[in-house]
Design an enzyme around this catalytic site. Structure first.
Site, PDB file in Angstrom:
ATOM      1  N   THR A 273       0.865  -1.282   0.195  1.00 39.65           N
ATOM      2  CA  THR A 273      -0.051   0.116  -0.083  1.00 39.65           C
ATOM      3  C   THR A 273       0.995   1.217  -0.091  1.00 39.65           C
ATOM      4  O   THR A 273       1.230   1.732  -1.028  1.00 39.65           O
ATOM      5  CB  THR A 273      -1.159   0.126   1.439  1.00 39.65           C
ATOM      6  OG1 THR A 273      -0.272  -0.319   2.478  1.00 39.65           O
ATOM      7  CG2 THR A 273      -2.118  -1.122   0.799  1.00 39.65           C
TER       8      THR A 273
ATOM      9  N   LYS B 215       3.903  -6.654   4.113  1.00 37.72           N
ATOM     10  CA  LYS B 215       3.816  -5.442   3.752  1.00 37.72           C
ATOM     11  C   LYS B 215       3.470  -4.463   5.189  1.00 37.72           C
ATOM     12  O   LYS B 215       3.042  -5.055   6.256  1.00 37.72           O
ATOM     13  CB  LYS B 215       2.529  -5.034   2.854  1.00 37.72           C
ATOM     14  CG  LYS B 215       1.412  -5.487   3.567  1.00 37.72           C
ATOM     15  CD  LYS B 215       0.225  -4.709   3.067  1.00 37.72           C
ATOM     16  CE  LYS B 215       0.479  -3.358   3.617  1.00 37.72           C
ATOM     17  NZ  LYS B 215      -0.999  -2.580   3.970  1.00 37.72           N
TER      18      LYS B 215
ATOM     19  N   THR C 258      -2.289  -1.967   7.199  1.00 37.53           N
ATOM     20  CA  THR C 258      -2.385  -3.194   7.756  1.00 37.53           C
ATOM     21  C   THR C 258      -0.637  -3.672   7.649  1.00 37.53           C
ATOM     22  O   THR C 258      -0.050  -3.497   6.742  1.00 37.53           O
ATOM     23  CB  THR C 258      -3.174  -4.088   7.152  1.00 37.53           C
ATOM     24  OG1 THR C 258      -4.320  -4.041   7.270  1.00 37.53           O
ATOM     25  CG2 THR C 258      -2.910  -5.606   7.572  1.00 37.53           C
TER      26      THR C 258
ATOM     27  N   GLU D  41       7.390   4.595   7.924  1.00 34.49           N
ATOM     28  CA  GLU D  41       7.105   6.201   7.469  1.00 34.49           C
ATOM     29  C   GLU D  41       7.960   7.080   8.021  1.00 34.49           C
ATOM     30  O   GLU D  41       7.798   7.430   9.231  1.00 34.49           O
ATOM     31  CB  GLU D  41       5.629   6.370   7.775  1.00 34.49           C
ATOM     32  CG  GLU D  41       4.828   5.589   7.047  1.00 34.49           C
ATOM     33  CD  GLU D  41       3.320   5.562   7.572  1.00 34.49           C
ATOM     34  OE1 GLU D  41       2.257   5.209   6.834  1.00 34.49           O
ATOM     35  OE2 GLU D  41       2.964   6.152   8.696  1.00 34.49           O
TER      36      GLU D  41
ATOM     37  N   ASN E  21       1.515  11.496   7.324  1.00 33.27           N
ATOM     38  CA  ASN E  21       0.315  11.220   8.007  1.00 33.27           C
ATOM     39  C   ASN E  21      -0.480  12.240   8.092  1.00 33.27           C
ATOM     40  O   ASN E  21      -1.934  12.187   8.304  1.00 33.27           O
ATOM     41  CB  ASN E  21       0.579  10.495   9.513  1.00 33.27           C
ATOM     42  CG  ASN E  21       1.088   9.132   9.324  1.00 33.27           C
ATOM     43  OD1 ASN E  21       0.417   8.301   8.870  1.00 33.27           O
ATOM     44  ND2 ASN E  21       2.400   9.048   9.539  1.00 33.27           N
TER      45      ASN E  21
ATOM     46  N   SER F 247      -5.186  14.795   2.123  1.00 35.77           N
ATOM     47  CA  SER F 247      -5.475  15.892   1.424  1.00 35.77           C
ATOM     48  C   SER F 247      -5.062  16.231   0.238  1.00 35.77           C
ATOM     49  O   SER F 247      -4.224  15.537  -0.617  1.00 35.77           O
ATOM     50  CB  SER F 247      -5.037  17.093   2.353  1.00 35.77           C
ATOM     51  OG  SER F 247      -3.682  16.812   2.630  1.00 35.77           O
TER      52      SER F 247
END
Lengths: 411, 411
Positions: free
Chosen positions: A159, A185, A196, A282, A406, A411
């Site tokens: 993802t 993942k 997930t 991330e 995040n 947006s």
């Protein structure tokens, strides 16, 4: 932005006899993207799984648990189906119907019962699963089934991951070699919109019914449950181990001479995969190993490791390469060991002894701490001085990029 | 960068009879800065406190606990001393000696016993307390003692706070008025280098020995223990309530008709002060109230409120004004209520009913969620649908600025 994470190479990913993968582009969230994966197993395969403890677990997780309880040890789970782009979570009754409809459609294509299929979803939540797209594209995935599609499978479950994650391990036993390959993942334990952690490992060894479930739980605790990016537990986390029994190795009990060899190889592989998730965390710029020893129990070591790994203060200090060591001591102090004698606590940053007997080591020089902090792979070693239990966790730093990813996602 | 936090005005801060404050510039970390505060009480004052549960608690916290246990209810704690610039934490035996030496020096200046004094420190940790500077400047602080120095006192305890924090409340009782004034500091529950939440409230009511300790704990749980910036618990957190007994109101028991009035006013004041810390939270751009109701116990409501308040995903979504509501549901799901029936869970964002019976409210429009998210004061209301207990917590968002403040602090 990954931390020392090489791309998996197709020829390094070994086929596992009795296990096939087929991929399709179903256009679930975006067009021209591999987003549907079907996996099949030969009859008699043992299958075990560990799932999220989140009470808001997704519909497919609930279906998985039921089908696995029914058929996992009976050798009758013969297919898995994964879609990305939509998590089918927070979708109520319709979500459950859609998960079951996916199983039913694939069962028809493969001439199985729906209860022989495990469904998985990952992606945005609170949105209805585009079930037609999935059902319409299942035949394409089935037509694509092949033992050599590991890299495609790893790509199909991504993802927000920036790289596919896959690895293979082969172990020699007294009864011949065992090959195991896995994909996963995660990109942050969690994806901004509650995707997930998914992990799938297949091996060709055989297991007697009942053996694999306990082993899978043990392996999960030492691998996927020992990593954290931001402490959030997703609604869809799943880890599945499959044993096709197509190799010459057949394990009948934990006392079997080959059990410990296969167990060790499985832990190694699962840890490799789990660490890849952290390395692709991330916004991650540092890969951090937190090793807590000298505890009375594994559980209390885990409490301390988690407190350090989750502290935003500790994580921003790593990002800044700032040896701000009081933050680590403070996290140890509030981890929840009520009778911790801080005067027994030692702490090392890499090879540098920083905290001695609960205070600053008189020999500690900030320049030494600074030197370790500037590397991209950092080990924090903590000795609680009250026992012999230990636990290792892996995490990453907290960067501006994490906030950006995040905050800006939708947006 | 504060969220709707007006500067306290000197004439709004009411003197409390029997309580004086004196300030000095001791140059502990920086020159020309108010960094030393002495507070005195008339004999007979009742004093109670709540301290950090961090096992790595600072030396002054340990001394405070001991002196308070000895003299708090006997009316013999007659002075407090606070330094900023150094937390005297992680300082081992020398730290304890320094905390006691501070008490001894002030005792000499005030003609008291050292055990009648409570010491507090806040600032960097793992560095020795500059004890000479403190002792040399105590006489200046003593010479400055005055009932009207509340604003100076609020300034003297600041570390990374961008504004002084102080407030007054007066309550009319059947025996006359009670005046209470308080100050606090925090700027992030924690300061980057493990400073502290400090809170001091003085009132002129009288309390029978033993009444104030339980009340202080209750008030702390509803105020300073109900706020969080980043979930890190400092080594020095302390909250002290003092009652000088100089007003006409004298409370003899919890059944006293005025007890509930004074209790309510004290809760109001402590909550005002606690919220100021959140409004001045590191990098805060939003003030968020999390109201969890319908729980079986207060404890489980608190678990849910904390899970939501600590989730980096939830906090970055608030920063981005993104109604990314699955993140809140997921945090509810992993908060730790093992038997939570998610189908009973409702969630509102401001006045917008977002999650109904565990799923997306069919009437929910994202534009409505967006409208609420764009305001600077946001209330999340969660109903667990399993009881009547409730708990409110206050927190702020997680911004780029938070990472900058904490990553760049020492560089």
């Amino acid at each position: 932005m990954t931390v020392n994470l090489p791309l998996p190479q197709k020829d390094q990913l070994k086929p596992v006899k009795g296990f096939q993968m087929g991929i399709a582009q179903a256009g679930i969230k975006k067009a021209n993207r591999k987003d549907l994966l079907v996996m099949t197993l030969v009859p008699g395969s043992q299958v075990a799984g560990v799932f999220t403890l989140n009470r808001f677990c997704a519909a497919p997780v609930q279906v998985c648990r039921e089908h696995l309880a029914q058929n996992g040890e009976r050798g009758e789970i013969l297919a898995l189906v994964v879609n990305t782009g939509n998590a089918n979570a927070g979708t109520g009754e319709q979500g459950m119907k859609d998960a079951l409809a996916t199983c039913k459609a694939l069962a028809q294509d493969l001439k199985l019962n729906p209860e022989q299929i495990l469904p998985f979803s990952t992606g945005v939540i609170l949105e209805p699963l585009p079930i037609e797209k999935i059902i319409n594209n299942l035949p394409k995935a089935v037509a694509d089934l092949d033992e050599d599609h590991w890299l495609d499978a790893a790509q199909a479950i991504m993802t927000t991951d920036t790289q596919p994650k896959a690895s293979s391990v082969t172990v020699q036993t007294s009864s011949g070699p065992v090959t195991m390959t896995g994909i996963c993942k995660g990109a942050g334990m969690i994806h901004p919109n509650m995707a997930t952690m998914l992990g799938f490992i297949a091996m060709d060894a055989g297991f007697a019914p009942g053996l694999l479930a306990a082993l899978t739980r043990e392996v999960a605790d030492l691998s996927f449950n020992a990593i954290t990016i931001d402490g959030d537990t997703s609604t869809n986390d799943s880890f599945i181990v499959m044993a096709t029994g197509q190799a010459t190795v057949d394990i009948q009990s934990v006392d079997d001479e080959n059990y410990s060899l296969v167990r060790k190889a499985l832990i190694t592989l699962a840890q490799q995969l789990a660490k890849m998730i952290v390395r692709d965390g991330e916004g991650a710029t540092k890969f951090i190993t937190i090793n807590v020893g000298g505890g009375k129990t594994v559980q209390e070591c885990r409490l301390v490791a988690e407190a350090v790994a989750h502290s935003p203060l500790v994580k921003t200090a790593f990002f800044a390469s700032d040896p701000n060591l009081g933050r680590i001591l403070a996290a140890i102090g509030y981890a929840g060991i009520a009778d911790l004698d801080v005067n027994q606590v030692q702490m090392w940053l890499g090879d540098v002894w920083v905290a001695k007997d609960g205070g600053r080591n008189p020999d500690y020089q900030e320049a030494d701490g600074q030197r370790v902090m500037q590397t991209s792979e950092i080990t924090v070693k903590i000795d609680l001085g009250r026992g012999s239990a230990q636990q290792t966790m892996w995490t990453c730093d907290l960067s501006h990029e994490y906030v950006s990813i995040n905050a800006d996602y939708r947006s």
